[in-house]
Design an enzyme around this catalytic site. Structure first.
Site, PDB file in Angstrom:
ATOM      1  N   GLY A   9       0.832  -1.197   0.000  1.00  0.00           N
ATOM      2  CA  GLY A   9       0.000   0.000   0.000  1.00  0.00           C
ATOM      3  C   GLY A   9       0.863   1.242   0.000  1.00  0.00           C
ATOM      4  O   GLY A   9       1.988   1.233  -0.499  1.00  0.00           O
ATOM      5  N   CYS A  10       0.350   2.289   0.566  1.00  0.00           N
ATOM      6  CA  CYS A  10       1.026   3.582   0.588  1.00  0.00           C
ATOM      7  C   CYS A  10       2.408   3.475   1.222  1.00  0.00           C
ATOM      8  O   CYS A  10       2.553   2.982   2.337  1.00  0.00           O
ATOM      9  CB  CYS A  10       0.178   4.576   1.361  1.00  0.00           C
ATOM     10  SG  CYS A  10       0.990   6.150   1.668  1.00  0.00           S
ATOM     11  N   PHE A  11       3.418   3.960   0.524  1.00  0.00           N
ATOM     12  CA  PHE A  11       4.777   3.831   1.068  1.00  0.00           C
ATOM     13  C   PHE A  11       5.049   4.766   2.236  1.00  0.00           C
ATOM     14  O   PHE A  11       6.010   4.578   2.960  1.00  0.00           O
ATOM     15  CB  PHE A  11       5.861   3.917   0.003  1.00  0.00           C
ATOM     16  CG  PHE A  11       5.842   5.073  -0.953  1.00  0.00           C
ATOM     17  CD1 PHE A  11       5.388   6.332  -0.618  1.00  0.00           C
ATOM     18  CD2 PHE A  11       6.309   4.882  -2.239  1.00  0.00           C
ATOM     19  CE1 PHE A  11       5.397   7.383  -1.509  1.00  0.00           C
ATOM     20  CE2 PHE A  11       6.340   5.929  -3.154  1.00  0.00           C
ATOM     21  CZ  PHE A  11       5.878   7.183  -2.783  1.00  0.00           C
ATOM     22  N   TRP A  12       4.217   5.756   2.457  1.00  0.00           N
ATOM     23  CA  TRP A  12       4.377   6.577   3.668  1.00  0.00           C
ATOM     24  C   TRP A  12       4.134   5.699   4.900  1.00  0.00           C
ATOM     25  O   TRP A  12       4.816   5.825   5.907  1.00  0.00           O
ATOM     26  CB  TRP A  12       3.408   7.742   3.691  1.00  0.00           C
ATOM     27  CG  TRP A  12       3.592   8.766   2.624  1.00  0.00           C
ATOM     28  CD1 TRP A  12       4.671   8.928   1.778  1.00  0.00           C
ATOM     29  CD2 TRP A  12       2.666   9.783   2.263  1.00  0.00           C
ATOM     30  NE1 TRP A  12       4.462   9.981   0.936  1.00  0.00           N
ATOM     31  CE2 TRP A  12       3.238  10.527   1.206  1.00  0.00           C
ATOM     32  CE3 TRP A  12       1.411  10.138   2.731  1.00  0.00           C
ATOM     33  CZ2 TRP A  12       2.590  11.612   0.621  1.00  0.00           C
ATOM     34  CZ3 TRP A  12       0.764  11.212   2.148  1.00  0.00           C
ATOM     35  CH2 TRP A  12       1.351  11.940   1.106  1.00  0.00           C
ATOM     36  N   CYS A  13       3.140   4.811   4.810  1.00  0.00           N
ATOM     37  CA  CYS A  13       2.832   3.906   5.929  1.00  0.00           C
ATOM     38  C   CYS A  13       3.922   2.859   6.114  1.00  0.00           C
ATOM     39  O   CYS A  13       4.412   2.657   7.232  1.00  0.00           O
ATOM     40  CB  CYS A  13       1.505   3.185   5.682  1.00  0.00           C
ATOM     41  SG  CYS A  13       0.039   4.224   5.689  1.00  0.00           S
TER      42      CYS A  13
END
Length: 178
Positions: A9-13
């Site tokens: 999923g989102c690479f920030w997470c």
């Protein structure tokens, strides 16, 4: 040092989660698994390049194993939703393990088989397992995003922070000492 490439999923997470693990030396957000060279965020976001938002993890195998990285990976995203993590929808948010050698491939296959046999999830695992292609680092403004923008960005407050907090509670014995 060893390397792993994961998309959850989102690479920030995923960057925020894996950076907190003892034995992880570096986490870089980026793109892999696609068809064009040097993709930009804007290109990947369209879902037309075939890339996944992913992270490249550099880790000390004397402190943390590839198997332990997979344990965290499967515990911190939903591997049963195709091309989706929560409200983030598209092929670039898919769940995928990009193995770098036959050992990583075998470990990932075994790990996913055990999760399936033990019915750990309420639905079948859709995580893809693929040989790693070139990993392209994301633009600088994505690096350490949660650290830099976590208190002001609404997405970080609503999505990243709860995920990181849940992870830190569940894996408190694997965290770096602050």
């Amino acid at each position: 040092m060893k390397k792993a490439i994961l998309a959850g999923g989102c690479f920030w997470c995923t960057e925020a989660v894996f950076k907190a693990l003892n034995g992880v030396e570096q986490v870089l957000p980026g793109y892999t698994g696609g068809e064009i060279e040097n993709p930009t965020y804007e290109q990947v976001y369209t879902g037309e390049t075939g890339h996944a938002e992913s992270i490249e993890i550099i880790y000390n195998e004397n402190l943390i194993s590839y198997n332990e990285l997979l344990e965290v990976f499967f515990a911190t995203h939903n591997p049963t939703t195709l091309n989706r993590q929560g409200e983030d929808v598209g092929t670039h948010y898919r769940s995928e393990i990009f193995y770098l050698d036959e050992e990583q491939k075998a470990i990932a296959e075994d790990y996913m088989r055990i999760l399936s046999e033990e019915n750990v999830f309420d639905a079948p695992i859709v995580t893809q397992l693929s040989q790693a292609k070139t990993f392209y680092e994301a633009e600088d403004y994505h690096k350490n995003y949660f650290e830099r923008k976590g208190t002001e960005n609404p997405y970080c407050q609503m999505v990243v922070r709860p995920k990181v907090n849940k992870f830190k509670t569940a894996f408190s014995n694997k965290l770096k000492q602050e």
